[in-house]
Design a protein around this motif. Structure first.
Motif, mmCIF file in Angstrom:
data_model
loop_
_atom_site.group_PDB
_atom_site.id
_atom_site.type_symbol
_atom_site.label_atom_id
_atom_site.label_comp_id
_atom_site.label_asym_id
_atom_site.label_seq_id
_atom_site.Cartn_x
_atom_site.Cartn_y
_atom_site.Cartn_z
ATOM 1 N N GLY A 102 1.924 8.950 -5.347
ATOM 2 C CA GLY A 102 2.015 9.193 -6.782
ATOM 3 C C GLY A 102 2.803 8.152 -7.559
ATOM 4 N N VAL A 103 3.575 7.297 -6.878
ATOM 5 C CA VAL A 103 4.355 6.293 -7.603
ATOM 6 C C VAL A 103 3.393 5.302 -8.267
ATOM 7 C CG1 VAL A 103 4.717 4.618 -5.729
ATOM 8 C CG2 VAL A 103 6.405 4.843 -7.515
ATOM 9 N N ARG A 104 3.733 4.927 -9.531
ATOM 10 C CA ARG A 104 2.912 3.983 -10.290
ATOM 11 C C ARG A 104 3.801 2.925 -10.926
ATOM 12 N NH1 ARG A 104 0.273 7.116 -14.776
ATOM 13 N NH2 ARG A 104 2.269 8.130 -14.774
ATOM 14 N N SER A 151 0.196 4.671 4.588
ATOM 15 C CA SER A 151 -0.209 4.489 5.994
ATOM 16 C C SER A 151 -0.497 3.025 6.289
ATOM 17 C CB SER A 151 -1.458 5.306 6.308
ATOM 18 O OG SER A 151 -1.216 6.661 6.150
ATOM 19 N N ALA A 152 -1.187 2.365 5.366
ATOM 20 C CA ALA A 152 -1.518 0.957 5.566
ATOM 21 C C ALA A 152 -0.253 0.104 5.647
ATOM 22 C CB ALA A 152 -2.422 0.454 4.448
ATOM 23 N N LEU A 153 0.715 0.378 4.782
ATOM 24 C CA LEU A 153 1.967 -0.388 4.819
ATOM 25 C C LEU A 153 2.658 -0.244 6.168
ATOM 26 C CD1 LEU A 153 3.435 0.412 1.287
ATOM 27 C CD2 LEU A 153 2.378 -1.735 2.046
ATOM 28 N N GLU A 167 5.727 -7.722 -11.216
ATOM 29 C CA GLU A 167 6.424 -8.104 -12.443
ATOM 30 C C GLU A 167 6.741 -6.854 -13.251
ATOM 31 O OE1 GLU A 167 7.366 -11.192 -13.599
ATOM 32 O OE2 GLU A 167 6.783 -11.949 -11.626
ATOM 33 N N GLY A 168 6.291 -5.686 -12.765
ATOM 34 C CA GLY A 168 6.441 -4.445 -13.516
ATOM 35 C C GLY A 168 7.605 -3.589 -13.079
ATOM 36 N N GLN A 169 7.597 -2.389 -13.628
ATOM 37 C CA GLN A 169 8.611 -1.383 -13.340
ATOM 38 C C GLN A 169 7.922 -0.092 -12.918
ATOM 39 O OE1 GLN A 169 11.951 -2.033 -13.614
ATOM 40 N NE2 GLN A 169 11.364 -4.130 -14.119
ATOM 41 N N ILE A 170 8.637 0.791 -12.235
ATOM 42 C CA ILE A 170 8.091 2.098 -11.862
ATOM 43 C C ILE A 170 7.920 2.921 -13.133
ATOM 44 C CG2 ILE A 170 8.574 4.271 -10.675
ATOM 45 C CD1 ILE A 170 9.994 2.659 -8.524
ATOM 46 N N LEU A 171 6.764 3.562 -13.255
ATOM 47 C CA LEU A 171 6.495 4.433 -14.399
ATOM 48 C C LEU A 171 7.004 5.842 -14.109
ATOM 49 C CD1 LEU A 171 2.851 3.331 -15.231
ATOM 50 C CD2 LEU A 171 4.912 2.825 -16.545
ATOM 51 N N PRO A 172 7.513 6.532 -15.143
ATOM 52 C CA PRO A 172 7.927 7.925 -14.936
ATOM 53 C C PRO A 172 6.721 8.803 -14.597
ATOM 54 C CG PRO A 172 8.324 7.220 -17.218
ATOM 55 C CD PRO A 172 7.745 6.066 -16.481
ATOM 56 N N ASP A 173 6.960 9.912 -13.902
ATOM 57 C CA ASP A 173 5.874 10.808 -13.492
ATOM 58 C C ASP A 173 5.049 11.316 -14.667
ATOM 59 O OD1 ASP A 173 6.608 10.531 -10.874
ATOM 60 O OD2 ASP A 173 7.788 12.375 -10.829
ATOM 61 N N SER A 214 9.911 1.416 1.340
ATOM 62 C CA SER A 214 10.383 2.805 1.359
ATOM 63 C C SER A 214 10.314 3.433 -0.036
ATOM 64 C CB SER A 214 11.810 2.874 1.897
ATOM 65 O OG SER A 214 12.694 2.194 1.031
ATOM 66 N N VAL A 215 10.221 2.608 -1.076
ATOM 67 C CA VAL A 215 10.116 3.094 -2.459
ATOM 68 C C VAL A 215 8.711 3.632 -2.747
ATOM 69 C CG1 VAL A 215 10.196 2.317 -4.876
ATOM 70 C CG2 VAL A 215 11.905 1.519 -3.250
#
Length: 85
Positions: free
Chosen positions: A11-13, A40-42, A53-59, A6-7
């Motif tokens: 555009g989320v990176r 859609s695939a998910l 191993e990462g974090q969400i990057l700011p927009d 759901s996260v």
């Protein structure tokens, strides 16, 4: 880090690759935005979570290597030339 699907919005990176729950097959590369077809695939494949191993990057995050360095103007000639254009 475990990421509930759901996260994942368009555009989320992330700053590291994101993998399917098996931890071996890559879902998204580092700094690559999720697109509608990823979401859609998910849903279509009933994927409950992803791992990274990462974090969400700011927009507004931009990698240094993606920024083109501009050369400074040296004299008034260059400015005059630009004004003509």
């Amino acid at each position: 880090m475990i990421i509930h699907c759901s996260v994942i919005k368009p555009g989320v990176r992330f700053n590291a690759p994101v993998f399917f729950e098996d931890g071996q097959n890559m879902f998204l590369g580092a700094n690559r935005p999720a697109k509608p077809f990823h979401i859609s695939a998910l849903k279509r494949w009933n994927i409950p979570f992803l791992v990274t191993e990462g974090q969400i990057l700011p927009d507004d995050y931009v990698e240094e290597e993606d920024v083109e360095e501009l050369e400074p103007l040296e004299d008034d000639e260059d400015v005059a030339e630009l004004e003509e254009l």
